[in-house]
Scaffold this motif. Sequence first.
Motif, PDB file in Angstrom:
ATOM      1  N   ARG A   1      50.238  43.818  27.217  1.00 52.95           N
ATOM      2  CA  ARG A   1      50.889  42.681  27.883  1.00 52.95           C
ATOM      3  C   ARG A   1      51.316  43.004  29.318  1.00 52.95           C
ATOM      4  NH1 ARG A   1      50.964  37.215  27.622  1.00 52.95           N
ATOM      5  NH2 ARG A   1      52.379  36.689  29.298  1.00 52.95           N
ATOM      6  N   PRO A   2      51.963  44.145  29.590  1.00 53.50           N
ATOM      7  CA  PRO A   2      52.328  44.448  30.979  1.00 53.50           C
ATOM      8  C   PRO A   2      51.115  44.540  31.906  1.00 53.50           C
ATOM      9  CG  PRO A   2      53.526  45.887  29.493  1.00 53.50           C
ATOM     10  CD  PRO A   2      52.512  45.142  28.665  1.00 53.50           C
TER      11      PRO A   2
ATOM     12  N   LEU B   1      48.383  42.702  31.602  1.00 55.96           N
ATOM     13  CA  LEU B   1      48.024  41.309  31.881  1.00 55.96           C
ATOM     14  C   LEU B   1      48.988  40.693  32.889  1.00 55.96           C
ATOM     15  CD1 LEU B   1      47.141  40.046  28.296  1.00 55.96           C
ATOM     16  CD2 LEU B   1      45.558  40.557  30.166  1.00 55.96           C
ATOM     17  N   ASP B   2      50.271  41.008  32.759  1.00 57.82           N
ATOM     18  CA  ASP B   2      51.271  40.496  33.714  1.00 57.82           C
ATOM     19  C   ASP B   2      50.995  41.023  35.122  1.00 57.82           C
ATOM     20  OD1 ASP B   2      52.521  39.112  31.679  1.00 57.82           O
ATOM     21  OD2 ASP B   2      54.071  40.642  31.364  1.00 57.82           O
ATOM     22  N   LYS B   3      50.640  42.295  35.228  1.00 59.75           N
ATOM     23  CA  LYS B   3      50.329  42.896  36.523  1.00 59.75           C
ATOM     24  C   LYS B   3      49.096  42.238  37.140  1.00 59.75           C
ATOM     25  CE  LYS B   3      50.689  45.977  39.791  1.00 59.75           C
ATOM     26  NZ  LYS B   3      51.657  45.812  40.833  1.00 59.75           N
TER      27      LYS B   3
ATOM     28  N   ALA C   1      48.069  39.162  36.617  1.00 59.90           N
ATOM     29  CA  ALA C   1      48.469  37.824  37.054  1.00 59.90           C
ATOM     30  C   ALA C   1      49.272  37.897  38.347  1.00 59.90           C
ATOM     31  CB  ALA C   1      49.288  37.142  35.962  1.00 59.90           C
ATOM     32  N   GLU C   2      50.134  38.898  38.462  1.00 64.27           N
ATOM     33  CA  GLU C   2      50.948  39.070  39.671  1.00 64.27           C
ATOM     34  C   GLU C   2      50.064  39.390  40.879  1.00 64.27           C
ATOM     35  OE1 GLU C   2      53.666  42.710  41.065  1.00 64.27           O
ATOM     36  OE2 GLU C   2      54.413  41.701  39.263  1.00 64.27           O
TER      37      GLU C   2
ATOM     38  N   TYR D   1      45.682  33.548  38.568  1.00 67.81           N
ATOM     39  CA  TYR D   1      44.908  33.206  37.372  1.00 67.81           C
ATOM     40  C   TYR D   1      43.498  32.767  37.712  1.00 67.81           C
ATOM     41  CZ  TYR D   1      49.255  33.657  34.894  1.00 67.81           C
ATOM     42  OH  TYR D   1      50.407  34.146  34.365  1.00 67.81           O
TER      43      TYR D   1
END
Length: 65
Positions: A34-35, A37-39, A41-42, A46
């Motif tokens: 998950r982290p 994927l968050d990175k 996106a940041e 998207y």
Amino acid sequence: DVPEGSLALYVGRSEQQRRRFVVGTAHLNNPLFRPLLDKAAEEYGYHYESGALTIPCDAHLFQHV
């Protein structure tokens, strides 16, 4: 080719370091994933110009996850 139930993604901080991985979609639920994927996106938002999800981390770290 990408088998059913899997997805292809790129891992690397730069074009020169980027490697392609094929991972099972079940791994997307992994709390360590998950982290990443968050990175992504940041850093990229998207929308991916390459047409594939790109994870901005070292390939060796990704293999460990």
